[in-house]
Write a protein that holds these residues in place. Sequence first.
Motif, PDB file in Angstrom:
ATOM      1  N   LYS A  62       0.848  -1.190   0.000  1.00  0.00           N
ATOM      2  CA  LYS A  62       0.000   0.000   0.000  1.00  0.00           C
ATOM      3  C   LYS A  62       0.883   1.238   0.000  1.00  0.00           C
ATOM      4  N   LEU A  63       0.485   2.228  -0.805  1.00  0.00           N
ATOM      5  CA  LEU A  63       1.259   3.467  -0.902  1.00  0.00           C
ATOM      6  C   LEU A  63       0.800   4.503   0.119  1.00  0.00           C
ATOM      7  N   PHE A  64      -0.186   4.157   0.936  1.00  0.00           N
ATOM      8  CA  PHE A  64      -0.720   5.129   1.889  1.00  0.00           C
ATOM      9  C   PHE A  64      -0.999   4.427   3.204  1.00  0.00           C
ATOM     10  N   THR A  65      -1.068   5.216   4.269  1.00  0.00           N
ATOM     11  CA  THR A  65      -1.312   4.653   5.600  1.00  0.00           C
ATOM     12  C   THR A  65      -2.442   5.352   6.346  1.00  0.00           C
ATOM     13  N   PHE A  66      -2.925   6.463   5.803  1.00  0.00           N
ATOM     14  CA  PHE A  66      -3.988   7.214   6.462  1.00  0.00           C
ATOM     15  C   PHE A  66      -5.089   7.560   5.461  1.00  0.00           C
ATOM     16  N   GLY A  67      -6.262   7.826   5.988  1.00  0.00           N
ATOM     17  CA  GLY A  67      -7.362   8.221   5.136  1.00  0.00           C
ATOM     18  C   GLY A  67      -8.253   9.231   5.836  1.00  0.00           C
ATOM     19  N   VAL A  68      -9.083   9.911   5.056  1.00  0.00           N
ATOM     20  CA  VAL A  68     -10.139  10.764   5.616  1.00  0.00           C
ATOM     21  C   VAL A  68     -11.457  10.035   5.405  1.00  0.00           C
ATOM     22  N   TYR A  69     -12.176   9.818   6.497  1.00  0.00           N
ATOM     23  CA  TYR A  69     -13.397   9.030   6.483  1.00  0.00           C
ATOM     24  C   TYR A  69     -14.602   9.907   6.787  1.00  0.00           C
ATOM     25  N   ALA A  70     -15.755   9.544   6.236  1.00  0.00           N
ATOM     26  CA  ALA A  70     -17.005  10.277   6.479  1.00  0.00           C
ATOM     27  C   ALA A  70     -17.994   9.363   7.169  1.00  0.00           C
ATOM     28  N   SER A  71     -18.692   9.905   8.172  1.00  0.00           N
ATOM     29  CA  SER A  71     -19.743   9.157   8.875  1.00  0.00           C
ATOM     30  C   SER A  71     -20.711  10.148   9.513  1.00  0.00           C
ATOM     31  N   LEU A  72     -21.900   9.712   9.825  1.00  0.00           N
ATOM     32  CA  LEU A  72     -22.885  10.562  10.495  1.00  0.00           C
ATOM     33  C   LEU A  72     -22.630  10.577  11.987  1.00  0.00           C
ATOM     34  N   ASN A  73     -22.637  11.789  12.587  1.00  0.00           N
ATOM     35  CA  ASN A  73     -22.518  11.844  14.045  1.00  0.00           C
ATOM     36  C   ASN A  73     -23.901  11.749  14.684  1.00  0.00           C
ATOM     37  N   ASP A  74     -23.966  11.861  15.979  1.00  0.00           N
ATOM     38  CA  ASP A  74     -25.230  11.671  16.696  1.00  0.00           C
ATOM     39  C   ASP A  74     -26.274  12.716  16.340  1.00  0.00           C
ATOM     40  N   GLN A  75     -25.825  13.882  15.861  1.00  0.00           N
ATOM     41  CA  GLN A  75     -26.773  14.944  15.501  1.00  0.00           C
ATOM     42  C   GLN A  75     -27.172  14.879  14.020  1.00  0.00           C
ATOM     43  N   GLY A  76     -26.626  13.907  13.291  1.00  0.00           N
ATOM     44  CA  GLY A  76     -26.996  13.755  11.887  1.00  0.00           C
ATOM     45  C   GLY A  76     -26.118  14.504  10.909  1.00  0.00           C
ATOM     46  N   TYR A  77     -25.024  15.127  11.408  1.00  0.00           N
ATOM     47  CA  TYR A  77     -24.080  15.820  10.523  1.00  0.00           C
ATOM     48  C   TYR A  77     -23.039  14.832   9.984  1.00  0.00           C
ATOM     49  N   LEU A  78     -22.672  15.002   8.728  1.00  0.00           N
ATOM     50  CA  LEU A  78     -21.587  14.209   8.166  1.00  0.00           C
ATOM     51  C   LEU A  78     -20.260  14.740   8.702  1.00  0.00           C
TER      52      LEU A  78
ATOM     53  N   LYS B 176      -5.812   6.497  10.875  1.00  0.00           N
ATOM     54  CA  LYS B 176      -4.936   5.483  10.298  1.00  0.00           C
ATOM     55  C   LYS B 176      -5.794   4.513   9.505  1.00  0.00           C
ATOM     56  N   LEU B 177      -5.213   3.934   8.479  1.00  0.00           N
ATOM     57  CA  LEU B 177      -5.933   3.041   7.583  1.00  0.00           C
ATOM     58  C   LEU B 177      -6.700   1.978   8.368  1.00  0.00           C
ATOM     59  N   THR B 178      -8.004   1.920   8.139  1.00  0.00           N
ATOM     60  CA  THR B 178      -8.852   0.952   8.826  1.00  0.00           C
ATOM     61  C   THR B 178      -9.767   0.274   7.827  1.00  0.00           C
ATOM     62  N   HIS B 179     -10.433  -0.754   8.295  1.00  0.00           N
ATOM     63  CA  HIS B 179     -11.432  -1.444   7.474  1.00  0.00           C
ATOM     64  C   HIS B 179     -12.828  -1.123   8.015  1.00  0.00           C
ATOM     65  N   THR B 180     -12.991   0.106   8.462  1.00  0.00           N
ATOM     66  CA  THR B 180     -14.258   0.542   9.023  1.00  0.00           C
ATOM     67  C   THR B 180     -15.348   0.579   7.956  1.00  0.00           C
ATOM     68  N   ILE B 181     -16.602   0.529   8.412  1.00  0.00           N
ATOM     69  CA  ILE B 181     -17.729   0.618   7.468  1.00  0.00           C
ATOM     70  C   ILE B 181     -17.929   2.061   7.011  1.00  0.00           C
ATOM     71  N   HIS B 182     -17.259   3.007   7.666  1.00  0.00           N
ATOM     72  CA  HIS B 182     -17.387   4.405   7.269  1.00  0.00           C
ATOM     73  C   HIS B 182     -16.790   4.607   5.880  1.00  0.00           C
ATOM     74  N   GLN B 183     -17.313   5.576   5.164  1.00  0.00           N
ATOM     75  CA  GLN B 183     -16.867   5.831   3.793  1.00  0.00           C
ATOM     76  C   GLN B 183     -15.497   6.506   3.782  1.00  0.00           C
ATOM     77  N   ARG B 184     -14.546   5.894   3.103  1.00  0.00           N
ATOM     78  CA  ARG B 184     -13.232   6.518   2.965  1.00  0.00           C
ATOM     79  C   ARG B 184     -13.269   7.435   1.751  1.00  0.00           C
ATOM     80  N   ILE B 185     -12.930   8.696   1.964  1.00  0.00           N
ATOM     81  CA  ILE B 185     -13.015   9.687   0.892  1.00  0.00           C
ATOM     82  C   ILE B 185     -11.738   9.704   0.067  1.00  0.00           C
ATOM     83  N   THR B 186     -10.595   9.843   0.750  1.00  0.00           N
ATOM     84  CA  THR B 186      -9.328   9.904   0.040  1.00  0.00           C
ATOM     85  C   THR B 186      -8.208   9.521   0.993  1.00  0.00           C
ATOM     86  N   THR B 187      -7.004   9.287   0.488  1.00  0.00           N
ATOM     87  CA  THR B 187      -5.927   8.708   1.275  1.00  0.00           C
ATOM     88  C   THR B 187      -4.690   9.603   1.306  1.00  0.00           C
ATOM     89  N   PHE B 188      -3.833   9.338   2.326  1.00  0.00           N
ATOM     90  CA  PHE B 188      -2.660  10.175   2.554  1.00  0.00           C
ATOM     91  C   PHE B 188      -1.506   9.326   3.081  1.00  0.00           C
TER      92      PHE B 188
END
Length: 456
Positions: A276-292, A298-310
């Motif tokens: 892998k050429l990257f080790t970190f990512g920016v992820y998007a998810s809904l918080n408790d108030q409904g905001y994205l 760090k690179l994870t296999h979370t169900i959250h949407q990964r937007i882009t990598t670094f």
Amino acid sequence: MYAILDIETTGGKYNEEGITEIAIHKFDGHQVVDQFISLVNPEKEIQPFVVNLTGITNKMLVTAPKFYEVAKRIVEITEGTVLIAHNAQFDYRILRTEFRRLGFNFERKTICTVELAQKLLPEAESYSLGKLVRSLGIPVSDRHRANGDALATLKLFKLLLSKDLDKTIVKSVLKAETLGELSPRQLDIVDDLPSEVGLFYMHNKDGEIILLNKSNNIKKRVNQYFTNSGNRARRIQKETRKVTFEKTGNELIALLKENEELGRNKPKYNPFHKRKLFTFGVYASLNDQGYLQLKAEKLTHTIHQRITTFNSLIAAENFLHAVRDEFQLCNKINGLSQAKTNCSKYDEGTCLGACITKEDTETYNHRVKELIQKYSLTEKNIAIIDKGRILGEKSVILIKDGVLKGLGFCDLNYQINNLPILESIITPMEGNENTNHIIESYLRKRKVQKIIDIKE
């Protein structure tokens, strides 16, 4: 015996520069025993920025001797010496190029005072000639003129000789091998290479690729490989029998081809090709108030949407700071602020109040989705269009369902706009997370000519 050298040039394309002024001080380790200083008519125009830097104008050089008229004197004064220069690789390359144009193979040993200073003055803040000599209290005049810089280099070299208690300078002069010197065969190889962006391939006697790299200037990069010192560099120099190349027209094509071909060829002198050429990512998810919310993690296999990598957490967080301003997002929601109430940007008027649930979620989330659409390849069907290898040609990178499908070159717009034709002319490539990282990282930093939506 040493020859302290400085050269001023016209500037311009790599290996096409001409000498405008030269200064050589022959130094026996104690005193200067001979010197040669002269303007030189390069028979070509000086770049304006060089005129501003050196003060040497085209008019000043009209009556100056041409290089062939001073060549014999240069050979004589440097005969049996080691050339000393600040960034010796540059001066030596320029000098050898001029002699080669005359059909003469000029060879001398070289020592670089930049490299010496880095070893003997490790605490220096800068190794540029001007800043280094000033920090050492060495007087200098006529900066960016050949004799002024040569005299400054001479004084610096004297100081380095006195600091060299291990006598590494003298030992290096006595070595049989030469530093920063190309063999005639290597010079022929470099001469045939373009000063353009693309990939180059170093082959051994069996034709196998032992090293491949992308470069924005193929000729310059190969020349560096041939003049570098060190065990690895010398092994590469010894084994290389031929260098082939492929122009790409732009850096993004070169990066993608390099990534693909490293995996296919696995050249012995390229570093291990990382999974892998990257080790970190920016992820998007809904918080408790409904905001994205966007989080740098760090690179994870979370169900959250990964937007882009670094490549680092700092780079990912810097991205969040940048898009905060671009899309008026909230630092608190994105984890960049630990404020108990509103974030500081709300007080400044650049946050619209999502941190205190003042802004409605739909409006805020719409801007986040615009960000994702701009910076992520996810589910996109696009063609990235940029410069080709020659005038009038375009490069095309095809992305389908957010994955690289291939790349190629075309001359006509209808080839791009007609998907079946486009798919037939591109070279298929394996799209994966690494290729997405390469493309997304490039598009964050650089502009391409255009990006068009592709419809089935």
